[in-house]
Design an enzyme around this catalytic site. Structure first.
Site, PDB file in Angstrom:
ATOM      1  N   CYS A  28      -8.168 -14.547  -2.160  1.00 19.27           N
ATOM      2  CA  CYS A  28      -9.531 -14.099  -2.172  1.00 19.27           C
ATOM      3  C   CYS A  28     -10.969 -14.375  -2.322  1.00 19.27           C
ATOM      4  O   CYS A  28     -10.677 -13.870  -3.864  1.00 19.27           O
ATOM      5  CB  CYS A  28      -9.393 -12.447  -2.270  1.00 19.27           C
ATOM      6  SG  CYS A  28     -10.758 -11.015  -2.126  1.00 19.27           S
ATOM      7  N   LYS A  55      -0.547  -3.112   4.048  1.00 18.15           N
ATOM      8  CA  LYS A  55      -0.654  -3.025   3.053  1.00 18.15           C
ATOM      9  C   LYS A  55      -0.274  -1.620   2.772  1.00 18.15           C
ATOM     10  O   LYS A  55       0.522  -1.146   3.461  1.00 18.15           O
ATOM     11  CB  LYS A  55      -2.382  -2.279   2.701  1.00 18.15           C
ATOM     12  CG  LYS A  55      -3.273  -3.499   3.391  1.00 18.15           C
ATOM     13  CD  LYS A  55      -4.806  -2.803   3.925  1.00 18.15           C
ATOM     14  CE  LYS A  55      -5.420  -3.593   4.244  1.00 18.15           C
ATOM     15  NZ  LYS A  55      -7.094  -3.778   4.814  1.00 18.15           N
ATOM     16  N   VAL A  68      -9.544  -5.801  -1.354  1.00 13.39           N
ATOM     17  CA  VAL A  68      -9.550  -6.057  -2.595  1.00 13.39           C
ATOM     18  C   VAL A  68     -10.851  -6.642  -2.998  1.00 13.39           C
ATOM     19  O   VAL A  68     -11.651  -7.164  -1.777  1.00 13.39           O
ATOM     20  CB  VAL A  68      -7.985  -7.052  -3.216  1.00 13.39           C
ATOM     21  CG1 VAL A  68      -6.800  -5.979  -2.246  1.00 13.39           C
ATOM     22  CG2 VAL A  68      -7.944  -8.067  -2.299  1.00 13.39           C
ATOM     23  N   GLU A  80     -15.107  -2.519  -5.009  1.00  3.22           N
ATOM     24  CA  GLU A  80     -16.003  -3.152  -4.076  1.00  3.22           C
ATOM     25  C   GLU A  80     -16.083  -3.979  -5.683  1.00  3.22           C
ATOM     26  O   GLU A  80     -16.429  -3.720  -6.843  1.00  3.22           O
ATOM     27  CB  GLU A  80     -16.947  -2.494  -4.431  1.00  3.22           C
ATOM     28  CG  GLU A  80     -17.192  -1.967  -3.061  1.00  3.22           C
ATOM     29  CD  GLU A  80     -17.169  -2.608  -1.804  1.00  3.22           C
ATOM     30  OE1 GLU A  80     -18.276  -3.890  -1.385  1.00  3.22           O
ATOM     31  OE2 GLU A  80     -16.471  -1.815  -0.844  1.00  3.22           O
ATOM     32  N   SER A  81     -16.660  -5.390  -4.641  1.00  2.00           N
ATOM     33  CA  SER A  81     -16.321  -7.030  -6.048  1.00  2.00           C
ATOM     34  C   SER A  81     -17.204  -6.120  -7.203  1.00  2.00           C
ATOM     35  O   SER A  81     -16.882  -6.735  -8.279  1.00  2.00           O
ATOM     36  CB  SER A  81     -16.253  -7.580  -5.184  1.00  2.00           C
ATOM     37  OG  SER A  81     -17.707  -7.969  -4.818  1.00  2.00           O
TER      38      SER A  81
HETATM   39  N1  LIG Z   1     -16.912  -5.565   0.112  1.00  2.00           N
HETATM   40  C1  LIG Z   1     -15.911  -5.882   0.328  1.00  2.00           C
HETATM   41  C2  LIG Z   1     -15.670  -6.875   0.254  1.00  2.00           C
HETATM   42  C3  LIG Z   1     -13.401  -7.190   0.049  1.00  2.00           C
HETATM   43  C4  LIG Z   1     -12.911  -7.918   0.871  1.00  2.00           C
HETATM   44  O1  LIG Z   1     -13.450  -7.782   2.765  1.00  2.00           O
HETATM   45  N2  LIG Z   1     -11.797  -8.402   0.886  1.00  2.00           N
HETATM   46  C5  LIG Z   1     -11.266  -8.799   1.540  1.00  2.00           C
HETATM   47  C6  LIG Z   1     -10.298  -9.743   1.084  1.00  2.00           C
HETATM   48  S1  LIG Z   1     -11.158 -11.106   0.955  1.00  2.00           S
HETATM   49  C7  LIG Z   1     -10.139  -7.963   2.423  1.00  2.00           C
HETATM   50  O2  LIG Z   1      -9.825  -6.696   1.373  1.00  2.00           O
HETATM   51  N3  LIG Z   1      -9.557  -7.310   3.159  1.00  2.00           N
HETATM   52  C8  LIG Z   1      -8.976  -6.572   4.034  1.00  2.00           C
HETATM   53  C9  LIG Z   1      -9.523  -5.389   5.062  1.00  2.00           C
HETATM   54  O3  LIG Z   1     -10.565  -6.119   5.435  1.00  2.00           O
HETATM   55  O4  LIG Z   1      -8.533  -5.056   5.220  1.00  2.00           O
HETATM   56  C10 LIG Z   1     -15.979  -6.049  -1.959  1.00  2.00           C
HETATM   57  O5  LIG Z   1     -17.356  -6.895  -2.254  1.00  2.00           O
HETATM   58  O6  LIG Z   1     -14.759  -6.291  -2.578  1.00  2.00           O
END
Ligand SMILES: N[C@@H](CCC(=O)N[C@@H](CS)C(=O)NCC(=O)O)C(=O)O
Length: 239
Positions: A28, A55, A68, A80-81
């Site tokens: 990710c 999950k 994540v 949130e990253s």
């Molecule tokens: N805005 C979020 C985006 C994080 C994100 O989209 N992560 C993806 C993996 S790269 C995720 O967890 N996807 C699972 C989902 O959306 O169900 C951040 O910045 O943390």
């Protein structure tokens, strides 16, 4: 702890007092932001990988968005990253990554907001390679914007002489664009077209935290292809 991605029905591994836990997914780009900050600041932590197509309920209770990265320590949990990265940077103040100058901070925020467009273009390259001509033209405009920003800032990093948070925020997508660029020459970042951006890629590739969190090109391409076909191979490369 095993690196394998935990699914529904798995047991939540017990938290250890005072130990930071990163909920992640090996490939990710958002979780990579947090991994870069943790590595750069030498913050001890453990990683629990989450199978994002199946999950565990306990993960959804922690982060109802189901994304994540998320970070947990004792009774505190942040997801949130950008929130995760900035919280880690604030709490572990040495080797600070966020700018203290308000004007620079505002401009880093502009770069971050604008960066969403580059992220979308990356996903178009991955998911709709038939649109490569159009997306390559769009990416060219984004590359030019970063090229000009680096020229104004003096480089080699967006943070100046040292990498800053904004470098770590944008690097994971550039890393993936580099990897896809081996397949699609039209999106390749070339020294002749984008000298500053190429030098940034060269410079950031030598940063220890970047080296530590980088993903092998073959594994990344395999994962990206599996994700594009709808069955992401999260555990690829994990024994
Ligand atoms: N805005 C979020 C985006 C994080 C994100 O989209 N992560 C993806 C993996 S790269 C995720 O967890 N996807 C699972 C989902 O959306 O169900 C951040 O910045 O943390």
């Amino acid at each position: 702890m095993s690196e394998k991605h935990l699914r529904s029905g798995s047991t939540l591994p017990a938290l250890k007092p005072g130990v930071i836990r990163l909920y992640s997914m090996k490939y990710c780009p958002f979780a990579q932001r947090a991994r870069l900050v943790l590595a750069h600041k030498n913050i001890p932590h453990e990683v629990v990988n989450i199978h994002l197509k199946d999950k565990p309920d306990w993960f959804l209770l922690k982060n109802p968005q189901g994304t994540v990265p998320a970070v947990e320590v004792d009774d505190k949990l942040v997801y949130e990253s950008t929130a995760v990265s900035e919280w880690l940077d604030d709490v572990h103040a040495s080797n600070r990554l966020q700018p203290s100058d308000p004007y620079r901070k505002a401009w880093d925020r502009i770069l971050l907001e604008y960066f969403g467009k580059l992220g979308s273009a990356f996903y178009t390259v991955l998911l709709k390679p038939e649109e490569i001509d159009k997306v390559a033209e769009e990416l060219g405009k984004h590359y030019k914007y970063y090229e000009e920003t680096l020229a104004k800032r003096g480089g080699p990093y967006f943070g100046g002489t040292n990498p800053a948070m904004i470098d770590f925020y944008i690097w994971p997508v550039f890393e993936r664009l580099q990897v896809l660029g081996t397949r699609h020459k039209k999106i390749h970042i070339d020294k002749s077209n984008y000298p500053k951006l190429s030098s940034w890629i060269e410079a950031i590739s030598t940063v220890p935290a970047v080296k530590k969190t980088t993903i092998d090109t073959k594994a990344l391409l395999h994962f990206l292809d599996s994700a594009a076909s709808g069955t992401p191979d999260f555990d690829y490369g994990i024994n």
